[in-house]
Design a protein around this motif. Structure first.
Motif, short mmCIF file in Angstrom:
data_model
loop_
_atom_site.label_atom_id
_atom_site.label_comp_id
_atom_site.label_asym_id
_atom_site.label_seq_id
_atom_site.Cartn_x
_atom_site.Cartn_y
_atom_site.Cartn_z
N GLU A 15 0.83 -1.21 0.00
CA GLU A 15 0.00 0.00 0.00
C GLU A 15 0.87 1.26 0.00
OE1 GLU A 15 -3.84 1.74 2.42
OE2 GLU A 15 -2.33 0.59 3.56
N ILE A 16 1.93 1.26 0.77
CA ILE A 16 2.84 2.41 0.82
C ILE A 16 3.47 2.63 -0.55
CG2 ILE A 16 5.02 3.28 1.78
CD1 ILE A 16 4.16 1.83 4.44
N VAL A 17 3.93 1.56 -1.19
CA VAL A 17 4.57 1.67 -2.50
C VAL A 17 3.57 2.16 -3.54
CG1 VAL A 17 5.63 0.33 -4.36
CG2 VAL A 17 6.39 0.01 -2.00
N GLN A 18 2.38 1.56 -3.57
CA GLN A 18 1.37 1.98 -4.55
C GLN A 18 0.96 3.44 -4.34
OE1 GLN A 18 0.52 0.39 -7.21
NE2 GLN A 18 1.61 -1.47 -6.69
N THR A 19 0.85 3.84 -3.09
CA THR A 19 0.50 5.24 -2.80
C THR A 19 1.62 6.17 -3.20
OG1 THR A 19 -0.93 4.49 -0.99
CG2 THR A 19 -0.28 6.81 -0.97
N ALA A 20 2.86 5.76 -2.97
CA ALA A 20 4.01 6.59 -3.38
C ALA A 20 4.03 6.77 -4.89
CB ALA A 20 5.31 5.97 -2.89
N THR A 34 7.14 11.71 3.41
CA THR A 34 6.56 10.58 4.14
C THR A 34 5.27 11.01 4.85
OG1 THR A 34 8.08 11.01 5.97
CG2 THR A 34 8.71 9.30 4.39
N GLN A 35 5.16 12.29 5.19
CA GLN A 35 3.91 12.76 5.79
C GLN A 35 2.78 12.72 4.77
OE1 GLN A 35 3.53 13.57 9.22
NE2 GLN A 35 1.45 13.16 8.50
N HIS A 36 3.08 13.07 3.49
CA HIS A 36 2.07 12.93 2.43
C HIS A 36 1.59 11.48 2.36
CE1 HIS A 36 3.79 16.63 0.32
NE2 HIS A 36 2.49 16.90 0.43
N LEU A 37 2.55 10.55 2.37
CA LEU A 37 2.21 9.14 2.31
C LEU A 37 1.32 8.74 3.48
CD1 LEU A 37 5.59 7.46 1.26
CD2 LEU A 37 3.45 7.47 -0.03
N ALA A 38 1.75 9.11 4.67
CA ALA A 38 1.00 8.75 5.87
C ALA A 38 -0.43 9.30 5.81
CB ALA A 38 1.73 9.25 7.12
N ASP A 39 -0.55 10.57 5.44
CA ASP A 39 -1.88 11.19 5.36
C ASP A 39 -2.77 10.49 4.33
OD1 ASP A 39 -1.04 12.99 7.29
OD2 ASP A 39 -0.72 14.64 5.86
N ALA A 40 -2.19 10.17 3.17
CA ALA A 40 -2.98 9.54 2.10
C ALA A 40 -3.44 8.14 2.49
CB ALA A 40 -2.15 9.49 0.81
N ILE A 41 -2.63 7.45 3.27
CA ILE A 41 -2.97 6.09 3.68
C ILE A 41 -3.85 6.08 4.93
CG2 ILE A 41 -1.97 3.91 4.52
CD1 ILE A 41 0.48 4.59 2.72
N ALA A 61 11.87 0.46 -3.31
CA ALA A 61 10.71 -0.41 -3.48
C ALA A 61 9.82 0.09 -4.62
CB ALA A 61 9.91 -0.49 -2.17
N VAL A 62 9.70 1.40 -4.76
CA VAL A 62 8.95 1.98 -5.88
C VAL A 62 9.59 1.58 -7.21
CG1 VAL A 62 8.45 4.17 -7.05
CG2 VAL A 62 7.89 3.90 -4.62
N ALA A 63 10.91 1.72 -7.29
CA ALA A 63 11.63 1.37 -8.52
C ALA A 63 11.45 -0.10 -8.86
CB ALA A 63 13.12 1.71 -8.37
N GLU A 64 11.53 -0.95 -7.85
CA GLU A 64 11.36 -2.39 -8.08
C GLU A 64 9.94 -2.72 -8.55
OE1 GLU A 64 12.66 -4.02 -4.34
OE2 GLU A 64 14.76 -3.54 -4.77
N GLN A 65 8.95 -2.03 -8.00
CA GLN A 65 7.57 -2.25 -8.44
C GLN A 65 7.37 -1.76 -9.87
OE1 GLN A 65 4.94 -3.96 -7.23
NE2 GLN A 65 4.02 -3.45 -9.19
N ILE A 66 7.95 -0.63 -10.19
CA ILE A 66 7.86 -0.11 -11.57
C ILE A 66 8.52 -1.09 -12.53
CG2 ILE A 66 8.75 1.70 -13.11
CD1 ILE A 66 8.11 3.69 -10.81
N THR A 102 0.82 5.06 -15.84
CA THR A 102 1.59 5.28 -14.61
C THR A 102 2.37 6.59 -14.75
OG1 THR A 102 1.87 2.87 -14.55
CG2 THR A 102 3.13 4.14 -12.95
N PRO A 103 1.69 7.74 -14.62
CA PRO A 103 2.35 9.03 -14.84
C PRO A 103 3.53 9.30 -13.91
CG PRO A 103 -0.03 9.31 -14.63
CD PRO A 103 0.27 7.89 -14.31
N ALA A 104 3.63 8.53 -12.85
CA ALA A 104 4.77 8.71 -11.95
C ALA A 104 6.08 8.37 -12.63
CB ALA A 104 4.61 7.85 -10.70
#
Length: 188
Positions: A15-20, A34-41, A61-66, A102-104
């Motif tokens: 969930e953290i990776v997908q949200t990032a 990380t506060q953006h992440l925490a708030d969004a989750i 982890a984001v790079a590995e998921q991509i 995946t615009p990110a």
């Protein structure tokens, strides 16, 4: 009162990776905290660090998921029954489809997070780009050997030109607020 089921560590990490990834596309990787992440989750910022010890670990982890998603997308775009030219086109269109969905990805590729602040992330994406270059170059070589492309065409140079075309198109798409269909524009 509704009691929420506690997520497993693996579920929370995912969930953290997908949200990032989503937020990197929305607010940009350089402004993502990380506060953006925490708030969004809907969790605390320290909870983020229970799953990832550093922000760099989140980006890894984001790079590995991509990379996993890109590989899966490429596998859907090509098959062994296609000619090398069809595979080259399929791989290129699949890459553009992935970036559009995946615009990110373009946001991360053009970010200071990648270029200046996180050498591990930069090296990881450089490796992904090198792999894509090898795939394009191999398919171009097959086309040269089949007599479909000029024999004096340098497959490595042609592969770099294709990658540059994709990156330039992605940059134009991003700068224009993603207001055109990336795949349609790329297929021209």
């Amino acid at each position: 009162m509704k009691v929420q089921k506690r997520k497993s560590s693996a579920e929370r990490k995912k969930e953290i990776v997908q949200t990032a990834i989503r937020l990197a596309g929305d607010v940009g990787p350089d402004r993502l905290t990380t506060q953006h992440l925490a708030d969004a989750i809907g969790i605390s910022q320290p909870a983020i660090f229970r799953h990832f010890p550093t922000k760099e670990a989140i980006w890894q982890a984001v790079a590995e998921q991509i990379a996993r998603s890109m590989k899966a997308n490429a596998a859907l775009a090509v098959n062994e029954h296609m000619t090398p030219l069809e595979r080259l086109r399929g791989l290129l269109m699949g890459h553009l489809e992935f970036m559009q969905s995946t615009p990110a990805v373009p946001a991360i590729l053009f970010s200071s997070e990648l270029h200046a602040e996180n050498a591990g992330l930069r090296d990881y994406f450089a490796g992904l780009t090198a792999g894509r270059h090898r795939a394009f170059s191999g398919l171009i070589t097959a086309q040269i050997n089949a007599g479909n492309f000029r024999p004096d065409l340098d497959p490595d140079d042609a592969a770099y030109l294709i990658l540059t075309l994709v990156q330039g198109l992605a940059m134009r798409w991003s700068l224009n607020g993603r207001n055109f269909d990336l795949v349609e524009e790329g297929s021209r």
